[in-house]
Design a protein around this motif. Structure first.
Motif, PDB file in Angstrom:
ATOM      1  N   ILE A 186       5.453   6.444   5.618  1.00  0.00           N
ATOM      2  CA  ILE A 186       4.186   5.726   5.685  1.00  0.00           C
ATOM      3  C   ILE A 186       4.289   4.536   6.627  1.00  0.00           C
ATOM      4  O   ILE A 186       3.403   4.277   7.437  1.00  0.00           O
ATOM      5  CB  ILE A 186       3.748   5.265   4.274  1.00  0.00           C
TER       6      ILE A 186
ATOM      7  N   GLN B 235       0.831  -1.205   0.000  1.00  0.00           N
ATOM      8  CA  GLN B 235       0.000   0.000   0.000  1.00  0.00           C
ATOM      9  C   GLN B 235       0.865   1.254   0.000  1.00  0.00           C
ATOM     10  O   GLN B 235       0.550   2.237  -0.672  1.00  0.00           O
ATOM     11  CB  GLN B 235      -0.940   0.001   1.207  1.00  0.00           C
ATOM     12  N   ALA B 236       1.968   1.217   0.749  1.00  0.00           N
ATOM     13  CA  ALA B 236       2.889   2.356   0.773  1.00  0.00           C
ATOM     14  C   ALA B 236       3.480   2.584  -0.619  1.00  0.00           C
ATOM     15  O   ALA B 236       3.573   3.726  -1.092  1.00  0.00           O
ATOM     16  CB  ALA B 236       3.990   2.119   1.801  1.00  0.00           C
TER      17      ALA B 236
ATOM     18  N   GLU C   6       2.134   1.700  -3.458  1.00  0.00           N
ATOM     19  CA  GLU C   6       1.057   2.163  -4.347  1.00  0.00           C
ATOM     20  C   GLU C   6       0.761   3.655  -4.180  1.00  0.00           C
ATOM     21  O   GLU C   6       0.243   4.285  -5.097  1.00  0.00           O
ATOM     22  CB  GLU C   6      -0.215   1.346  -4.126  1.00  0.00           C
ATOM     23  N   GLN C   7       1.098   4.221  -3.044  1.00  0.00           N
ATOM     24  CA  GLN C   7       0.850   5.647  -2.793  1.00  0.00           C
ATOM     25  C   GLN C   7       1.904   6.552  -3.425  1.00  0.00           C
ATOM     26  O   GLN C   7       1.736   7.765  -3.444  1.00  0.00           O
ATOM     27  CB  GLN C   7       0.774   5.915  -1.285  1.00  0.00           C
ATOM     28  N   LEU C   8       2.971   5.959  -3.947  1.00  0.00           N
ATOM     29  CA  LEU C   8       4.006   6.761  -4.593  1.00  0.00           C
ATOM     30  C   LEU C   8       3.473   7.351  -5.892  1.00  0.00           C
ATOM     31  O   LEU C   8       2.621   6.737  -6.554  1.00  0.00           O
ATOM     32  CB  LEU C   8       5.226   5.888  -4.908  1.00  0.00           C
TER      33      LEU C   8
ATOM     34  N   GLU D  83       3.295   8.036  -9.812  1.00  0.00           N
ATOM     35  CA  GLU D  83       3.406   6.992 -10.835  1.00  0.00           C
ATOM     36  C   GLU D  83       4.839   6.744 -11.304  1.00  0.00           C
ATOM     37  O   GLU D  83       5.308   5.603 -11.320  1.00  0.00           O
ATOM     38  CB  GLU D  83       2.522   7.350 -12.037  1.00  0.00           C
TER      39      GLU D  83
ATOM     40  N   ARG E  54       7.015   5.334  -8.508  1.00  0.00           N
ATOM     41  CA  ARG E  54       6.636   3.936  -8.258  1.00  0.00           C
ATOM     42  C   ARG E  54       7.228   3.015  -9.333  1.00  0.00           C
ATOM     43  O   ARG E  54       7.746   1.942  -9.035  1.00  0.00           O
ATOM     44  CB  ARG E  54       5.116   3.804  -8.210  1.00  0.00           C
TER      45      ARG E  54
ATOM     46  N   ARG F 224       9.423   8.376   1.350  1.00  0.00           N
ATOM     47  CA  ARG F 224       7.960   8.323   1.489  1.00  0.00           C
ATOM     48  C   ARG F 224       7.498   6.991   2.070  1.00  0.00           C
ATOM     49  O   ARG F 224       6.592   6.954   2.901  1.00  0.00           O
ATOM     50  CB  ARG F 224       7.287   8.593   0.153  1.00  0.00           C
ATOM     51  N   ILE F 225       8.109   5.911   1.625  1.00  0.00           N
ATOM     52  CA  ILE F 225       7.733   4.594   2.152  1.00  0.00           C
ATOM     53  C   ILE F 225       8.058   4.525   3.636  1.00  0.00           C
ATOM     54  O   ILE F 225       7.242   4.056   4.430  1.00  0.00           O
ATOM     55  CB  ILE F 225       8.432   3.469   1.364  1.00  0.00           C
TER      56      ILE F 225
END
Length: 125
Positions: free
Chosen positions: A111, A60-61, A63-65, A67, A70, A107-108
């Motif tokens: 989160i 989920q972390a 996926e929040q990046l 595009e 990610r 970011r990961i």
């Protein structure tokens, strides 16, 4: 959880736990004791440890990046491409790849930090 998975968790979260605990005490011995206790409890409860739940939080972390971030992160971590290979495949500079990986990891970590520490904290209670 096998010994290798346990070692991966230790390597992944040791430094983060040190930083987190440093907010509460600057005593290195106390920090080491708490971290040892956390990982001891984790190992003792390894059969109850839900790898699927943690994997879901990590995914989920990711996926929040954004595009492109990610995509670069996935090429690096999931496909095992080097920064140079990623840069060539996407037509971008190696420096851009480095920057995007740094952004992704930051970011990961942000989160996961609250989720992971809450998850690990359950084992020392």
């Amino acid at each position: 959880m096998d010994i290798q998975a346990f070692r991966n968790y230790y390597d992944t979260y040791y430094e983060q736990l040190c930083c987190f605990l440093n907010f509460y005490t600057h005593d290195g011995a106390v920090i080491e004791d708490v971290i040892q206790e956390v990982f001891l409890k984790l190992w003792e409860n390894k059969d109850c440890f839900d790898m699927d739940a943690l994997t879901k939080v990590v995914n989920q972390a990711i996926e929040q990046l954004p595009e492109k971030c990610r995509e670069i992160f996935s090429l690096s971590r999931k496909e095992g491409l080097s920064y140079r290979q990623i840069a060539e495949r996407l037509g971008i500079s190696v420096k851009t790849v480095e920057t995007q990986i740094s952004i992704a990891l930051k970011r990961i970590r942000e989160i996961l930090s609250s989720s992971a520490f809450a998850f690990l904290w359950l084992f020392i209670r």
